[in-house]
Structures are given as structure tokens and as C-alpha cells.
Motif scaffolding. Sequence first.
Motif, PDB file in Angstrom:
ATOM      1  N   THR A   1       0.821  -1.206   0.000  1.00 13.51           N
ATOM      2  CA  THR A   1       0.000   0.000   0.000  1.00 13.51           C
ATOM      3  C   THR A   1       0.855   1.256   0.000  1.00 13.51           C
ATOM      4  O   THR A   1       0.363   2.335  -0.185  1.00 13.51           O
ATOM      5  CB  THR A   1      -0.934   0.056   1.225  1.00 13.51           C
ATOM      6  OG1 THR A   1      -0.144   0.314   2.372  1.00 13.51           O
ATOM      7  CG2 THR A   1      -1.683  -1.241   1.377  1.00 13.51           C
TER       8      THR A   1
ATOM      9  N   ARG B   1      -0.839   4.818  -0.419  1.00 12.57           N
ATOM     10  CA  ARG B   1      -2.090   4.804  -1.169  1.00 12.57           C
ATOM     11  C   ARG B   1      -3.304   4.807  -0.266  1.00 12.57           C
ATOM     12  O   ARG B   1      -4.390   5.194  -0.688  1.00 12.57           O
ATOM     13  CB  ARG B   1      -2.134   3.556  -2.063  1.00 12.57           C
ATOM     14  CG  ARG B   1      -1.135   3.618  -3.188  1.00 12.57           C
ATOM     15  CD  ARG B   1      -1.415   2.552  -4.200  1.00 12.57           C
ATOM     16  NE  ARG B   1      -1.074   1.227  -3.706  1.00 12.57           N
ATOM     17  CZ  ARG B   1      -1.545   0.100  -4.236  1.00 12.57           C
ATOM     18  NH1 ARG B   1      -2.399   0.149  -5.234  1.00 12.57           N
ATOM     19  NH2 ARG B   1      -1.169  -1.068  -3.762  1.00 12.57           N
ATOM     20  N   LEU B   2      -3.138   4.378   0.967  1.00  9.20           N
ATOM     21  CA  LEU B   2      -4.289   4.355   1.869  1.00  9.20           C
ATOM     22  C   LEU B   2      -4.620   5.738   2.392  1.00  9.20           C
ATOM     23  O   LEU B   2      -5.732   6.201   2.283  1.00  9.20           O
ATOM     24  CB  LEU B   2      -4.025   3.411   3.037  1.00  9.20           C
ATOM     25  CG  LEU B   2      -4.292   1.946   2.749  1.00  9.20           C
ATOM     26  CD1 LEU B   2      -4.183   1.144   4.018  1.00  9.20           C
ATOM     27  CD2 LEU B   2      -5.675   1.780   2.139  1.00  9.20           C
TER      28      LEU B   2
ATOM     29  N   HIS C   1      -3.380   8.431   1.264  1.00  3.93           N
ATOM     30  CA  HIS C   1      -3.218   9.429   0.207  1.00  3.93           C
ATOM     31  C   HIS C   1      -2.219  10.494   0.618  1.00  3.93           C
ATOM     32  O   HIS C   1      -2.438  11.679   0.321  1.00  3.93           O
ATOM     33  CB  HIS C   1      -4.560  10.070  -0.125  1.00  3.93           C
ATOM     34  CG  HIS C   1      -5.218   9.426  -1.285  1.00  3.93           C
ATOM     35  ND1 HIS C   1      -5.869  10.127  -2.268  1.00  3.93           N
ATOM     36  CD2 HIS C   1      -5.294   8.140  -1.644  1.00  3.93           C
ATOM     37  CE1 HIS C   1      -6.346   9.280  -3.161  1.00  3.93           C
ATOM     38  NE2 HIS C   1      -6.009   8.065  -2.801  1.00  3.93           N
TER      39      HIS C   1
END
Lengths: 224, 224
Positions: free
Chosen positions: B126, B137-138, B140
Motif C-alpha cells: 500500500t 495509497r491508503l 493518500h
Amino acid sequence: MKILVMEDDREAADYLKKAFAEAGHTAHVAGDGETGFALADAGDYDVMVVDRMMPRRDGLSVIAALRSRGNTTPVLILSALGEVDDRVTGLRAGGDDYLTKPYAFSELLARVEVLNRRASARESETVYRVGDLELDRLSHSIKRAGREITLQPREFRLLEYLMRHAGQVVTRTMLLENVWDYHFDPQTNVIDVHVSRLRGKIEKGFDKPILHTIRGAGYMLKGG
Amino acid sequence: MKILVMEDDREAADYLKKAFAEAGHTAHVAGDGETGFALADAGDYDVMVVDRMMPRRDGLSVIAALRSRGNTTPVLILSALGEVDDRVTGLRAGGDDYLTKPYAFSELLARVEVLNRRASARESETVYRVGDLELDRLSHSIKRAGREITLQPREFRLLEYLMRHAGQVVTRTMLLENVWDYHFDPQTNVIDVHVSRLRGKIEKGFDKPILHTIRGAGYMLKGG
DNA sequence: AGGGCTCCATGAAGATTCTCGTCATGGAAG
DNA sequence: CTTCCATGACGAGAATCTTCATGGAGCCCT
């Protein structure tokens, strides 16, 4: 595993600390509500065990305060009050489990470990599921019954928060603090409007309601 | 592991298929570029082994076409051409590895397995890291050398794509298709502008450049 | 080695799009 | 009957995305 124990009975607290240590965990003890709140807010605990009745500040109030600050550490409530109503209010205040005194330590330990396992599983999970509703945190996509749904940013945050707390009541204050970052009362019905819009997208056209209103308290996401 | 072999030499192809099968993998064979492209575009392969010279459509063109369609399946290029320049153009076309004929199957197998491992590790990851640049990515969130950086949505998508393809050339066409969802040439310099802005945020104030321009080809993210 | 050409970088500015929040009314629940 | 909640419509504001235009760097060919 790092555990915070809030318990005013010195003897019981020491016993718990020792027992947790023997089980391979680290336990810190707070003798009253204020101290417990401070420790919980600062430290990084995996699970908290909270006595309901404590001097200076009762357990439920501490939990509610922590929750409204975004703290999602699992909490097991200890209490001498074992009536159904007591359990309900305890869980509604943000507790994840409820154990009535007297209890067996082995059960307490088992429950605490379950809470921790659930929490750590949830953290690494990138997709939340409640009923037939699915939220993928990576792709930022929502699906219900397989159908793609488009949400606006705030709606997404709202739903994400609700899903993370699925099955428990989410109060307006919790939403204001964690979804809106408001630390005051906006004196408007912002939340209601967004909940309504969210409902329009995740419920309209589908059979079963999934976002329930808890009158006088808040909302709860719960799938059949 | 599901492997696609593009090789026009029937004998060599059969040998590879058999050898991969013995190693516990499934290999499909395409005898020319067009067939290979079609299979790759439709099927869901873990790795592709592509001969550079094939009838109807050469390997590099097939790879470039697949890449521009968003296909990121790792590719190992097989070729009789072993000069440095040949390797470079091969890798620039979108290849992930390059092996010169004649080769030992054991090496091919090892390299293919490395490619697959890398790819599957990347999928569940992630957080991407390139040099001291970090993209989660989690949440952001972007960080470089520990400092938080704020990006706009399109910039985020751009960087995410670049990081996923770190170390390889990313062409404008790839960006248009995968970051802008354009399937035509906008006839403007949209990309350049956004790259410039991105640079302003992830390079200005830091010592080493990380987003490199490959003149005539595109861009490449690469950390020291 | 130099001139010319192509490609790339970047500043500014405009316009559109989109989201958010407020209000007001109607309805449900207790 | 009163309080709390739902929802439709509206307006304003923000912010992002593009486009354009200019200046600079790199590359190639003579």
C-alpha cells in the motif's frame, strides 16, 4: 501487546497487571478517569480495559471523550452493573466488549486478545464490507450488490468512518470531529444533509436499508 | 504461475512450454506478434516472455502497445541482439528484463520468477517508495525525506503512476491513457504542465532530482 | 564546433466544474 | 403536541484543470 488498565481498586489493578505480564503482555495502570484519559490519549495502546466506575471521571465518559477525539483503540468495559440496559449504554458509549464483575481472568484475557486481533486485522484491511456494501480504500471505490457507486469526497469520508464503526452507534459529535474536523458545534444540520445524500446513493434502488437512524443518539451502519 | 510466451521458432516455443510446465507453471504460446498481442490483452498473465523478432509484428511494438493500454504485466525480452543499445531500447520499450540468446533455461526461469515475485509484492503493497520519496495509497499522503507534501488529485494520480513504474520510462501516451483517460492526443502540453507542477512540489527544496526527463521518450522516476 | 531545430519547462491567467453548506419545509417518532 | 430528523432547492465559493505563450536546454547535422 500493550494494554491500558483503568481501575481504581488498587488490589484488582495490581492483579491484572501481573496476570497480563504473565501472559506476555505489557499493562499500564491508571487509578482514575482523568489519568486514564491522559494516558490513552498520549500512549499508543492496543487494547484498553476500563472500569466503569472510577473517581474523578467515570469510565463511560472517558471512552466517549476518546472516541470523539478519533481514538479507536478497542475497549473492554469492566463493571459491577450487569443489567442489559447497563451493557447497552456501555457499548453505546463506545465500548467494544463488556464484562461483568466478578469475572475469570482467563475470559478477560481471551476477550482482550480477540479485540486486539480484530483491530489489527482491520488496520491492514484495505476493503471494508458491511452487508453487500463494499468500500475499497485503495481504489476509493464503492460498490453495493456489485454496482459501482460514485461518492463525493466528504460523502466518502463519512461512509468510511461509518463502516469502520459498523455495528456501533456513531454520534454527531464523533462525525463532526472526525469527518468534518470541527471541534465546535456548527449549529446547523450539515450532518443530516450529508447523511441524506449518502443514503440517496447507497440505499435508493436497493432493497434493504443499511444506514439506520438511532433517534436521539446518532446513526449506525449495519447490514443484514 | 501463468506465463505467455511469444516466440515464432516452433521448436524453441515447445521447449519453453514443456520446461515451464515441469517447473510447475502454465505457459501459453503465441507464434506471432498479433496473436501475442491479442492473448496478452485478453488473458490475465503473470509474466510474459517475448521474442524480439517475430512475424507480423515485432516484440517491442507489441510491448509498447500493451503498455499504452495500461497493461503492466512484467515482460522479459528474448533476443539474439545483445548489444548495449539493443538492451536499452528493449527496456525502454517497456521491458522489465532482457535476456540474450543463447540462454540457459534455468536462468530464464529464475528471472521470470523474480519478475513475478516483484509484481505480486507490488500489488499488495500500500506504500510505494522510490529513494526518499514515499506514497501511501491508503492515507493518500506523500512524504519526501520525512516532510509531508500536499498534492492535487491529478498530481497524485500522476505520481502514483510514475511510482508504480519507477525505474522504467513512462511515455506520454501511457500517461494520457492511464492518468487522464484520454484515448486521443489532446494536442496540448497538459502533461508537461502537470509534470512541472509535480516537480515543483517533490523536488524544489530537496537536493537530488528524482523525476528525470528522457528526451524523446517520456519521463522516468528513479531515486538514488 | 556552431547553427538551427526540436523538444521541454514554466509562469500566468481564465473558465468551468463541482462541492459544500445553509435554509426552509414537511414528516416521523416518541 | 413537541422534538427530532429527512430532503429538495439554492447560492456561493473554491479550487482545479487547461490553455497559451515565452524562454531555455538538448541534440543533430553540416
